[in-house]
Design a protein around this motif. Structure first.
Motif, PDB file in Angstrom:
ATOM      1  N   ASP A  26      39.173   1.468  64.046  1.00 51.87           N
ATOM      2  CA  ASP A  26      38.634   0.726  65.188  1.00 51.87           C
ATOM      3  C   ASP A  26      39.454   0.976  66.446  1.00 51.87           C
ATOM      4  O   ASP A  26      38.906   1.133  67.542  1.00 51.87           O
ATOM      5  CB  ASP A  26      38.612  -0.771  64.875  1.00 51.87           C
ATOM      6  N   ILE A  27      40.771   1.026  66.308  1.00 46.72           N
ATOM      7  CA  ILE A  27      41.634   1.257  67.472  1.00 46.72           C
ATOM      8  C   ILE A  27      41.414   2.657  68.033  1.00 46.72           C
ATOM      9  O   ILE A  27      41.269   2.842  69.249  1.00 46.72           O
ATOM     10  CB  ILE A  27      43.115   1.055  67.101  1.00 46.72           C
ATOM     11  N   ALA A 293      49.214  -1.133  63.522  1.00 50.94           N
ATOM     12  CA  ALA A 293      49.278  -1.509  64.938  1.00 50.94           C
ATOM     13  C   ALA A 293      48.831  -2.957  65.130  1.00 50.94           C
ATOM     14  O   ALA A 293      47.822  -3.390  64.576  1.00 50.94           O
ATOM     15  CB  ALA A 293      48.398  -0.580  65.767  1.00 50.94           C
ATOM     16  N   ARG A 294      49.591  -3.693  65.891  1.00 46.22           N
ATOM     17  CA  ARG A 294      49.274  -5.079  66.205  1.00 46.22           C
ATOM     18  C   ARG A 294      49.536  -5.320  67.682  1.00 46.22           C
ATOM     19  O   ARG A 294      50.017  -4.447  68.395  1.00 46.22           O
ATOM     20  CB  ARG A 294      50.137  -6.033  65.359  1.00 46.22           C
ATOM     21  N   GLY A 295      49.221  -6.512  68.144  1.00 48.34           N
ATOM     22  CA  GLY A 295      49.469  -6.845  69.530  1.00 48.34           C
ATOM     23  C   GLY A 295      48.183  -6.938  70.324  1.00 48.34           C
ATOM     24  O   GLY A 295      47.086  -6.613  69.853  1.00 48.34           O
ATOM     25  N   ARG A 296      48.314  -7.364  71.563  1.00 45.67           N
ATOM     26  CA  ARG A 296      47.148  -7.639  72.405  1.00 45.67           C
ATOM     27  C   ARG A 296      46.357  -6.376  72.721  1.00 45.67           C
ATOM     28  O   ARG A 296      45.126  -6.366  72.645  1.00 45.67           O
ATOM     29  CB  ARG A 296      47.608  -8.301  73.708  1.00 45.67           C
ATOM     30  N   VAL A 297      47.063  -5.295  73.070  1.00 44.94           N
ATOM     31  CA  VAL A 297      46.373  -4.048  73.408  1.00 44.94           C
ATOM     32  C   VAL A 297      45.607  -3.519  72.205  1.00 44.94           C
ATOM     33  O   VAL A 297      44.444  -3.104  72.320  1.00 44.94           O
ATOM     34  CB  VAL A 297      47.375  -2.999  73.915  1.00 44.94           C
ATOM     35  N   ALA A 298      46.251  -3.533  71.042  1.00 45.37           N
ATOM     36  CA  ALA A 298      45.590  -3.055  69.825  1.00 45.37           C
ATOM     37  C   ALA A 298      44.353  -3.893  69.519  1.00 45.37           C
ATOM     38  O   ALA A 298      43.317  -3.365  69.098  1.00 45.37           O
ATOM     39  CB  ALA A 298      46.560  -3.096  68.653  1.00 45.37           C
ATOM     40  N   THR A 303      38.517  -4.246  69.287  1.00 49.13           N
ATOM     41  CA  THR A 303      37.274  -4.946  69.622  1.00 49.13           C
ATOM     42  C   THR A 303      36.233  -3.969  70.150  1.00 49.13           C
ATOM     43  O   THR A 303      35.064  -3.994  69.746  1.00 49.13           O
ATOM     44  CB  THR A 303      37.542  -6.047  70.656  1.00 49.13           C
ATOM     45  N   PHE A 304      36.657  -3.084  71.076  1.00 51.09           N
ATOM     46  CA  PHE A 304      35.742  -2.050  71.562  1.00 51.09           C
ATOM     47  C   PHE A 304      35.298  -1.148  70.406  1.00 51.09           C
ATOM     48  O   PHE A 304      34.138  -0.743  70.335  1.00 51.09           O
ATOM     49  CB  PHE A 304      36.415  -1.204  72.649  1.00 51.09           C
TER      50      PHE A 304
END
Length: 366
Positions: A26-27, A293-298, A303-304
Protein backbone atom coordinates in the motif's frame (compact mmCIF):
# COMPACT_ATOMS: atom_id res chain seq x y z
CA UNK A 1 -8.22 -4.08 -5.47
CA UNK A 2 -7.70 -5.00 -1.86
CA UNK A 3 -4.26 -6.50 -1.33
CA UNK A 4 -4.46 -9.31 1.17
CA UNK A 5 -2.35 -12.32 1.99
CA UNK A 6 -3.43 -15.67 3.25
CA UNK A 7 -1.50 -17.48 5.94
CA UNK A 8 1.25 -19.67 4.51
CA UNK A 9 -0.07 -22.86 6.11
CA UNK A 10 -1.16 -25.55 3.68
CA UNK A 11 -4.29 -26.22 5.76
CA UNK A 12 -4.88 -23.07 7.80
CA UNK A 13 -7.10 -23.14 10.83
CA UNK A 14 -10.00 -20.74 11.27
CA UNK A 15 -7.75 -18.41 13.27
CA UNK A 16 -5.03 -18.34 10.64
CA UNK A 17 -7.48 -17.78 7.77
CA UNK A 18 -7.74 -14.14 8.84
CA UNK A 19 -6.35 -11.97 6.04
CA UNK A 20 -4.31 -8.84 6.52
CA UNK A 21 -3.17 -6.00 4.35
CA UNK A 22 0.42 -5.88 3.19
CA UNK A 23 1.23 -2.39 4.36
CA UNK A 24 4.44 -2.10 2.35
CA UNK A 25 2.53 -2.69 -0.92
CA UNK A 26 0.00 0.00 0.00
CA UNK A 27 2.82 2.42 0.83
CA UNK A 28 4.70 1.72 -2.41
CA UNK A 29 1.53 2.15 -4.42
CA UNK A 30 0.78 5.39 -2.59
CA UNK A 31 4.23 6.71 -3.50
CA UNK A 32 3.90 5.88 -7.19
CA UNK A 33 0.45 7.48 -7.35
CA UNK A 34 1.87 10.75 -6.06
CA UNK A 35 4.66 10.52 -8.65
CA UNK A 36 2.04 9.87 -11.32
CA UNK A 37 0.19 13.05 -10.38
CA UNK A 38 3.44 15.02 -10.78
CA UNK A 39 3.81 13.78 -14.34
CA UNK A 40 0.21 14.51 -15.21
CA UNK A 41 0.58 18.06 -13.95
CA UNK A 42 3.52 18.32 -16.35
CA UNK A 43 1.32 17.10 -19.21
CA UNK A 44 -1.22 19.89 -18.69
CA UNK A 45 1.53 22.47 -18.16
CA UNK A 46 2.87 21.81 -21.65
CA UNK A 47 6.42 21.14 -20.41
CA UNK A 48 8.13 18.63 -22.76
CA UNK A 49 8.97 15.31 -21.16
CA UNK A 50 12.62 14.82 -20.35
CA UNK A 51 13.87 18.30 -21.12
CA UNK A 52 15.22 20.83 -21.60
CA UNK A 53 16.95 20.77 -18.20
CA UNK A 54 18.21 18.02 -15.90
CA UNK A 55 15.51 19.03 -13.40
CA UNK A 56 12.74 18.38 -15.93
CA UNK A 57 14.41 15.14 -17.00
CA UNK A 58 14.45 13.79 -13.45
CA UNK A 59 10.88 15.01 -12.86
CA UNK A 60 9.91 12.75 -15.73
CA UNK A 61 12.35 9.97 -14.81
CA UNK A 62 10.92 9.39 -11.33
CA UNK A 63 7.50 8.90 -12.87
CA UNK A 64 8.82 5.95 -14.91
CA UNK A 65 8.32 3.84 -11.78
CA UNK A 66 4.55 4.31 -11.97
CA UNK A 67 3.45 1.98 -14.77
CA UNK A 68 5.72 -0.97 -13.81
CA UNK A 69 4.61 -0.73 -10.18
CA UNK A 70 0.93 -0.51 -11.14
CA UNK A 71 1.02 -3.46 -13.52
CA UNK A 72 3.33 -5.65 -11.40
CA UNK A 73 1.35 -5.11 -8.20
CA UNK A 74 -1.91 -5.67 -10.06
CA UNK A 75 -0.61 -9.15 -10.84
CA UNK A 76 0.37 -9.62 -7.20
CA UNK A 77 -3.05 -8.48 -6.05
CA UNK A 78 -4.66 -10.93 -8.49
CA UNK A 79 -2.72 -13.82 -6.93
CA UNK A 80 -3.57 -12.76 -3.39
CA UNK A 81 -7.21 -12.30 -4.34
CA UNK A 82 -7.17 -15.82 -5.73
CA UNK A 83 -6.11 -17.26 -2.37
CA UNK A 84 -9.62 -16.44 -1.15
CA UNK A 85 -11.42 -18.02 -4.12
CA UNK A 86 -12.71 -21.57 -4.07
CA UNK A 87 -11.10 -22.36 -7.43
CA UNK A 88 -9.16 -20.77 -10.28
CA UNK A 89 -12.36 -20.57 -12.35
CA UNK A 90 -13.77 -17.88 -10.08
CA UNK A 91 -10.49 -15.96 -10.21
CA UNK A 92 -10.50 -16.18 -14.01
CA UNK A 93 -14.04 -14.79 -14.22
CA UNK A 94 -13.12 -11.99 -11.82
CA UNK A 95 -10.02 -11.04 -13.82
CA UNK A 96 -11.78 -11.12 -17.17
CA UNK A 97 -14.74 -9.00 -16.07
CA UNK A 98 -12.45 -6.60 -14.20
CA UNK A 99 -10.29 -6.29 -17.31
CA UNK A 100 -13.24 -5.49 -19.56
CA UNK A 101 -14.41 -2.87 -17.06
CA UNK A 102 -10.98 -1.19 -16.96
CA UNK A 103 -10.71 -1.03 -20.76
CA UNK A 104 -14.16 0.58 -20.95
CA UNK A 105 -13.19 3.08 -18.25
CA UNK A 106 -10.03 4.02 -20.17
CA UNK A 107 -11.89 4.64 -23.42
CA UNK A 108 -14.82 6.54 -21.87
CA UNK A 109 -14.56 8.12 -18.42
CA UNK A 110 -10.77 8.57 -18.39
CA UNK A 111 -10.72 9.77 -21.99
CA UNK A 112 -13.29 12.48 -21.16
CA UNK A 113 -11.32 13.45 -18.04
CA UNK A 114 -8.22 14.01 -20.21
CA UNK A 115 -9.94 15.99 -22.97
CA UNK A 116 -13.17 17.43 -21.55
CA UNK A 117 -14.97 16.64 -24.81
CA UNK A 118 -17.01 13.76 -26.24
CA UNK A 119 -15.48 13.56 -29.71
CA UNK A 120 -14.61 9.88 -29.38
CA UNK A 121 -14.14 9.50 -33.12
CA UNK A 122 -11.18 11.87 -33.10
CA UNK A 123 -8.94 10.68 -30.28
CA UNK A 124 -8.73 7.70 -27.92
CA UNK A 125 -5.70 6.90 -25.75
CA UNK A 126 -4.82 3.32 -24.83
CA UNK A 127 -2.92 4.13 -21.64
CA UNK A 128 -1.91 2.30 -18.50
CA UNK A 129 -5.47 1.46 -17.38
CA UNK A 130 -6.11 0.05 -20.85
CA UNK A 131 -3.12 -2.26 -20.68
CA UNK A 132 -3.91 -3.39 -17.13
CA UNK A 133 -7.39 -4.31 -18.34
CA UNK A 134 -6.10 -6.15 -21.43
CA UNK A 135 -3.52 -8.04 -19.38
CA UNK A 136 -6.13 -9.01 -16.79
CA UNK A 137 -8.24 -10.55 -19.54
CA UNK A 138 -5.22 -12.56 -20.71
CA UNK A 139 -4.37 -13.50 -17.13
CA UNK A 140 -7.84 -15.06 -16.89
CA UNK A 141 -6.43 -17.85 -19.07
CA UNK A 142 -2.96 -17.96 -17.51
CA UNK A 143 -4.21 -18.47 -13.95
CA UNK A 144 -5.13 -22.05 -14.76
CA UNK A 145 -1.40 -22.79 -14.98
CA UNK A 146 0.72 -23.44 -11.86
CA UNK A 147 1.79 -20.20 -10.18
CA UNK A 148 5.46 -20.96 -10.75
CA UNK A 149 4.84 -21.41 -14.49
CA UNK A 150 2.94 -18.12 -14.69
CA UNK A 151 5.79 -16.34 -12.93
CA UNK A 152 8.45 -17.91 -15.17
CA UNK A 153 6.41 -16.97 -18.24
CA UNK A 154 6.36 -13.37 -17.04
CA UNK A 155 10.09 -13.30 -16.41
CA UNK A 156 10.74 -14.78 -19.87
CA UNK A 157 8.61 -12.13 -21.59
CA UNK A 158 10.33 -9.33 -19.67
CA UNK A 159 13.83 -10.65 -20.37
CA UNK A 160 13.46 -11.83 -23.96
CA UNK A 161 11.05 -9.45 -25.67
CA UNK A 162 13.90 -7.24 -26.88
CA UNK A 163 14.78 -10.09 -29.26
CA UNK A 164 11.57 -9.38 -31.19
CA UNK A 165 11.98 -7.55 -34.52
CA UNK A 166 11.57 -3.80 -34.47
CA UNK A 167 9.21 -3.86 -37.45
CA UNK A 168 6.08 -5.81 -38.36
CA UNK A 169 7.13 -9.43 -39.03
CA UNK A 170 3.94 -10.29 -40.94
CA UNK A 171 3.57 -9.72 -44.66
CA UNK A 172 0.98 -7.33 -46.00
CA UNK A 173 -1.23 -4.81 -44.26
CA UNK A 174 -3.51 -7.27 -42.47
CA UNK A 175 -1.17 -7.92 -39.56
CA UNK A 176 -0.10 -4.34 -38.90
CA UNK A 177 -2.87 -3.54 -36.44
CA UNK A 178 -2.21 -6.74 -34.49
CA UNK A 179 1.52 -6.00 -34.33
CA UNK A 180 0.77 -2.47 -33.12
CA UNK A 181 -1.52 -3.83 -30.44
CA UNK A 182 0.96 -6.45 -29.31
CA UNK A 183 4.27 -4.63 -29.45
CA UNK A 184 4.82 -1.67 -31.76
CA UNK A 185 2.14 0.76 -30.63
CA UNK A 186 1.00 3.68 -32.74
CA UNK A 187 -2.33 4.79 -34.13
CA UNK A 188 -5.13 2.50 -35.27
CA UNK A 189 -7.71 4.96 -36.51
CA UNK A 190 -8.48 7.29 -33.58
CA UNK A 191 -6.93 4.87 -31.07
CA UNK A 192 -3.39 5.82 -29.98
CA UNK A 193 -1.79 2.73 -28.43
CA UNK A 194 0.72 3.90 -25.85
CA UNK A 195 1.02 0.73 -23.74
CA UNK A 196 1.27 -2.50 -25.74
CA UNK A 197 0.46 -6.01 -24.55
CA UNK A 198 4.13 -7.02 -24.70
CA UNK A 199 5.98 -6.67 -22.38
CA UNK A 200 3.27 -5.64 -19.89
CA UNK A 201 1.58 -9.06 -19.83
CA UNK A 202 4.99 -10.33 -18.68
CA UNK A 203 5.13 -7.74 -15.92
CA UNK A 204 1.68 -8.71 -14.64
CA UNK A 205 2.44 -12.43 -14.85
CA UNK A 206 5.70 -11.88 -12.95
CA UNK A 207 3.73 -9.96 -10.33
CA UNK A 208 1.34 -12.90 -10.06
CA UNK A 209 4.26 -15.21 -9.37
CA UNK A 210 5.64 -12.69 -6.88
CA UNK A 211 2.46 -13.12 -4.87
CA UNK A 212 3.70 -16.54 -3.77
CA UNK A 213 6.78 -14.86 -2.28
CA UNK A 214 4.56 -12.63 -0.18
CA UNK A 215 2.98 -15.67 1.47
CA UNK A 216 6.29 -16.60 3.08
CA UNK A 217 6.89 -15.81 6.78
CA UNK A 218 7.70 -12.13 7.30
CA UNK A 219 11.50 -12.38 7.81
CA UNK A 220 11.92 -14.66 4.79
CA UNK A 221 9.59 -12.53 2.65
CA UNK A 222 11.46 -9.36 3.52
CA UNK A 223 14.86 -10.92 2.81
CA UNK A 224 13.71 -12.30 -0.54
CA UNK A 225 12.32 -8.92 -1.63
CA UNK A 226 15.55 -7.14 -0.69
CA UNK A 227 17.76 -9.68 -2.46
CA UNK A 228 15.58 -9.75 -5.56
CA UNK A 229 15.38 -5.96 -5.77
CA UNK A 230 19.13 -5.48 -5.31
CA UNK A 231 19.84 -8.22 -7.84
CA UNK A 232 17.66 -6.56 -10.48
CA UNK A 233 19.33 -3.19 -9.87
CA UNK A 234 22.78 -4.78 -10.17
CA UNK A 235 21.81 -6.51 -13.42
CA UNK A 236 20.52 -3.23 -14.83
CA UNK A 237 23.77 -1.46 -13.97
CA UNK A 238 25.80 -4.24 -15.58
CA UNK A 239 23.77 -4.42 -18.79
CA UNK A 240 23.55 -0.64 -19.09
CA UNK A 241 27.19 0.10 -18.30
CA UNK A 242 28.42 -2.12 -21.12
CA UNK A 243 25.40 -1.71 -23.45
CA UNK A 244 25.18 -5.50 -23.52
CA UNK A 245 21.49 -6.20 -24.11
CA UNK A 246 18.00 -5.05 -23.38
CA UNK A 247 17.56 -1.53 -24.73
CA UNK A 248 17.40 0.14 -28.13
CA UNK A 249 19.04 3.36 -26.90
CA UNK A 250 22.75 2.80 -26.13
CA UNK A 251 23.85 5.32 -23.55
CA UNK A 252 27.31 5.58 -25.11
CA UNK A 253 25.80 7.14 -28.24
CA UNK A 254 26.30 10.87 -27.72
CA UNK A 255 23.17 12.78 -28.73
CA UNK A 256 23.97 15.94 -26.80
CA UNK A 257 22.70 14.96 -23.35
CA UNK A 258 24.98 14.57 -20.31
CA UNK A 259 26.27 11.03 -19.70
CA UNK A 260 24.20 10.46 -16.54
CA UNK A 261 21.05 11.46 -18.44
CA UNK A 262 21.86 9.12 -21.34
CA UNK A 263 22.57 6.31 -18.86
CA UNK A 264 19.11 6.56 -17.31
CA UNK A 265 17.27 7.34 -20.52
CA UNK A 266 16.04 3.83 -21.32
CA UNK A 267 13.20 3.06 -23.73
CA UNK A 268 9.69 3.10 -22.29
CA UNK A 269 7.51 2.58 -25.40
CA UNK A 270 7.65 -0.39 -25.52
CA UNK A 271 9.30 -0.81 -22.14
CA UNK A 272 12.72 -2.38 -22.62
CA UNK A 273 14.28 -5.07 -20.43
CA UNK A 274 16.67 -2.45 -19.01
CA UNK A 275 13.78 -0.04 -18.34
CA UNK A 276 11.92 -2.72 -16.39
CA UNK A 277 15.00 -3.74 -14.40
CA UNK A 278 15.65 -0.07 -13.59
CA UNK A 279 12.12 0.50 -12.31
CA UNK A 280 10.95 -2.86 -10.95
CA UNK A 281 14.14 -3.52 -8.99
CA UNK A 282 13.73 -0.51 -6.68
CA UNK A 283 9.99 -1.20 -6.43
CA UNK A 284 10.51 -4.76 -5.17
CA UNK A 285 13.33 -3.55 -2.90
CA UNK A 286 10.97 -0.94 -1.42
CA UNK A 287 8.35 -3.62 -0.69
CA UNK A 288 10.93 -5.37 1.49
CA UNK A 289 12.39 -2.28 3.13
CA UNK A 290 9.00 -0.77 3.99
CA UNK A 291 7.67 -3.94 5.60
CA UNK A 292 7.70 -2.33 9.05
CA UNK A 293 7.21 1.32 8.04
CA UNK A 294 5.14 3.29 10.52
CA UNK A 295 4.39 6.91 11.25
CA UNK A 296 2.17 9.64 9.85
CA UNK A 297 3.72 9.79 6.38
CA UNK A 298 3.53 6.01 5.96
CA UNK A 299 -0.12 6.07 7.05
CA UNK A 300 -0.99 8.79 4.52
CA UNK A 301 0.78 6.95 1.71
CA UNK A 302 -0.87 3.65 2.65
CA UNK A 303 -4.28 5.35 2.60
CA UNK A 304 -3.71 6.48 -0.99
CA UNK A 305 -2.40 3.02 -1.83
CA UNK A 306 -5.58 1.30 -0.69
CA UNK A 307 -7.73 3.08 -3.31
CA UNK A 308 -5.61 3.16 -6.50
CA UNK A 309 -8.44 3.13 -9.04
CA UNK A 310 -10.48 5.76 -7.20
CA UNK A 311 -7.37 7.95 -6.96
CA UNK A 312 -6.65 7.50 -10.67
CA UNK A 313 -10.20 8.38 -11.70
CA UNK A 314 -10.27 11.48 -9.51
CA UNK A 315 -6.80 12.97 -10.00
CA UNK A 316 -6.98 13.52 -13.77
CA UNK A 317 -10.12 15.71 -13.80
CA UNK A 318 -8.86 17.49 -10.67
CA UNK A 319 -5.58 18.40 -12.39
CA UNK A 320 -7.42 19.27 -15.59
CA UNK A 321 -9.81 21.63 -13.79
CA UNK A 322 -6.87 23.24 -11.99
CA UNK A 323 -5.16 23.76 -15.36
CA UNK A 324 -8.30 25.44 -16.70
CA UNK A 325 -8.44 27.79 -13.73
CA UNK A 326 -4.74 28.67 -13.94
CA UNK A 327 -5.03 29.24 -17.68
CA UNK A 328 -8.13 31.39 -17.25
CA UNK A 329 -6.40 33.55 -14.64
CA UNK A 330 -3.23 33.95 -16.68
CA UNK A 331 -4.95 34.71 -19.99
CA UNK A 332 -7.91 36.83 -18.79
CA UNK A 333 -9.70 38.51 -20.43
CA UNK A 334 -8.76 36.43 -23.50
CA UNK A 335 -10.05 32.92 -24.07
CA UNK A 336 -8.06 30.47 -21.90
CA UNK A 337 -6.01 27.80 -23.63
CA UNK A 338 -3.62 25.11 -22.45
CA UNK A 339 -0.81 23.78 -24.63
CA UNK A 340 -1.25 20.07 -25.27
CA UNK A 341 1.22 18.11 -23.18
CA UNK A 342 1.12 15.30 -25.72
CA UNK A 343 2.58 17.07 -28.74
CA UNK A 344 3.32 20.53 -27.27
CA UNK A 345 1.87 22.36 -30.26
CA UNK A 346 -1.91 22.00 -30.41
CA UNK A 347 -3.97 23.75 -27.76
CA UNK A 348 -6.90 23.01 -25.50
CA UNK A 349 -9.81 25.29 -24.73
CA UNK A 350 -12.79 24.77 -22.42
CA UNK A 351 -14.90 23.57 -25.36
CA UNK A 352 -12.52 21.19 -27.12
CA UNK A 353 -9.03 19.78 -27.45
CA UNK A 354 -7.93 19.89 -31.06
CA UNK A 355 -5.44 17.05 -31.11
CA UNK A 356 -2.76 16.69 -33.71
CA UNK A 357 -1.16 13.85 -31.74
CA UNK A 358 -0.52 10.96 -34.09
CA UNK A 359 2.90 9.86 -32.85
CA UNK A 360 4.02 8.21 -29.64
CA UNK A 361 6.27 10.94 -28.34
CA UNK A 362 7.61 10.54 -24.80
CA UNK A 363 5.43 13.49 -23.81
CA UNK A 364 2.43 11.23 -23.48
CA UNK A 365 1.15 10.68 -19.94
CA UNK A 366 2.22 7.87 -17.65
Amino acid sequence: MTVTAAAPNAHPSIDTQRSYRLRSIDIVRGVVMILMAIDHVRVFSGVPAGGPTAGVFFTRWVTHFVAPAFVFLAGTAAFLHGTHQADRGRLAVFLFTRGVWLVLLELTVIRVAWTFNFDFGNYLLAGVIWVIGCCMMLMAALVYLPTRVVGLFGVAVIALHNLLPASNPWDGESGIWLWQLLYDGGSIGPLVILYTIVPWIGVMAAGFGFGAVLQRPTPERRALCIRLGLGMIALFLLLRAFDLYGDSQPWRADYGAPPFVRFLNTAKYPASFQFLLMTMGPTILAVGLLEHARGRVATILATFGRVPLFYYLMHIPAIHIAAVIVSAVRSAPTRPTVTCGHCHSCTWSPSSWSHCCTSLADGLPA
